[in-house]
Write an enzyme that holds these catalytic residues in place. Structure first.
Site: not given
Ligand code: ADP
Ligand code: TRP
Length: 330
Positions: A111, A195, A198
């Protein structure tokens, strides 16, 4: 009875990765265990959603949970922020979590890379909030995808540490769980590597219309094709096969594997078949979703029921934890 618990952040529509990594386990487990499934809306605040988007996404994910087959009469289905007790446990658990270990969490480091202008303290303590979600209902098993493994490891560490500090045997150590196999699942994306997710922008949603699914699949990354029989398979092609294995029949998978091994495969055929099988797989879900989404009375009823059941269990835990910590009447 053993307790199962899991949650998903409301940040958009559920995709095939969410389904095969988590939600199909939720559905399967609700018949045999005492299950808590929630929508992790506190967690989603770490990316600063607009209030109207947050509200909309909560309604979307709740409708999608129900369309997937979660049953409010079997499982406790609730919204995280409806159970304020979670926030209190989170505050208390934060006192025993160390900044060093939180900074080393893979998802936190990711992040920091992805949103360098919004490295808030909520991101740093994400795993503490997740541990509080799990420990507040004394969960034994947590069905999640592979990417959540480290968070569960931290939850176990926080549980052990709490027990050690207060010299009690209070919190259980929850285990990751996949009903369908030994390992946790990682569904790949269609963009060659990594992967499906979203935020990766490579996801096929359960609610995507057939035309959208066809477009996304036909755009999937491939390679130049096998030059000779029995060539090794590149990652993008392995990924297409991984998704095919989830949605197609074993015969179909075998057919395309044969074609690959004979070096006669045409990727366009593989993609066409994959798209049609995804469309077939998601169709019942798409139909149910619209109907549930439009039934606000039903959604309100489910929400209220879940909130009451979840609060009962959560408030008991918080009361006990307060006592263990030493918050007592004179
Ligand atoms: P996203 O990565 O799309 O933001 P979330 O992080 O909200 O998805 O994940 C919700 C649940 O779905 C978690 O249990 C997570 O492990 C699982 N999940 C998400 N993407 C995948 C994937 N590609 N493969 C397997 N499980 C996944
Ligand atoms: N961190 C999870 C995710 O991103 C969502 C989540 C929050 C969760 N609290 C949880 C999952 C507790 C399982 C148990 O997908």
């Amino acid at each position: 009875m053993k307790i199962v618990l899991s949650g998903i952040r409301p940040t958009g529509h559920l995709h095939l990765g969410n389904y095969f990594g988590a939600v199909r386990n939720f559905v399967k487990l609700q018949d045999e265990y005492k299950c808590f499934y929630f929508i992790a809306d506190y967690h989603s605040l770490t990316t600063h959603p607009k209030p109207e988007h947050l509200q909309e996404n909560i309604r979307t994910v709740l409708s999608e949970y129900l369309a997937c087959g979660l049953d409010p009469d079997k499982a406790t289905i609730y919204i995280q922020s409806d159970v304020e007790e979670v926030a209190e446990l989170y505050l208390l658990m934060n006192m025993n979590a160390y900044v060093g270990e939180l900074e080393r969490t893979t998802t936190f480091k990711e992040k920091v890379r992805k949103q360098p202008n919004n490295v808030n303290a909520g991101l740093l303590t994400y795993a503490v909030l997740m541990a509080s979600d799990i420990l507040i209902h004394h969960a034994d098993y947590v069905p999640v995808g592979k990417d959540q493994e480290q968070h569960l490891e931290m939850t176990r560490r926080f549980a052990r540490r709490f027990n050690n500090i207060y010299d009690v045997d209070y919190f259980k150590e929850p285990q990751p769980f996949n009903f369908f196999g030994k390992d946790l699942v990682k569904v790949p994306g269609l963009d060659g590597s990594g992967k499906m997710g979203k935020s990766e922008g490579n996801a096929i949603n359960l609610t995507d219309e057939p035309e959208v699914i066809r477009k996304k699949v036909m755009k999937a990354v491939t390679d130049a094709g096998p030059k000779e029989p029995n060539s090794p398979m590149s990652e993008p092609i392995q990924n297409l096969f991984s998704i095919l294995e989830l949605v197609s029949t074993p015969d179909t998978v075998e057919h395309f594997r044969d074609e690959y091994n004979k070096a006669t495969i045409r990727y366009v055929d593989l993609k066409r078949q994959l798209a049609e099988d995804i469309i077939k797989f998601t169709q019942p879900f798409r139909e149910k979703y619209q109907q549930i989404y439009n039934d606000l009375d039903y959604l309100r009823k489910v929400r209220k029921m879940g909130k009451e059941k979840a609060k009962e269990s959560a408030s008991k835990t918080v009361k006990e934890v307060r006592e263990i910590i030493g918050f007592k009447d004179f």
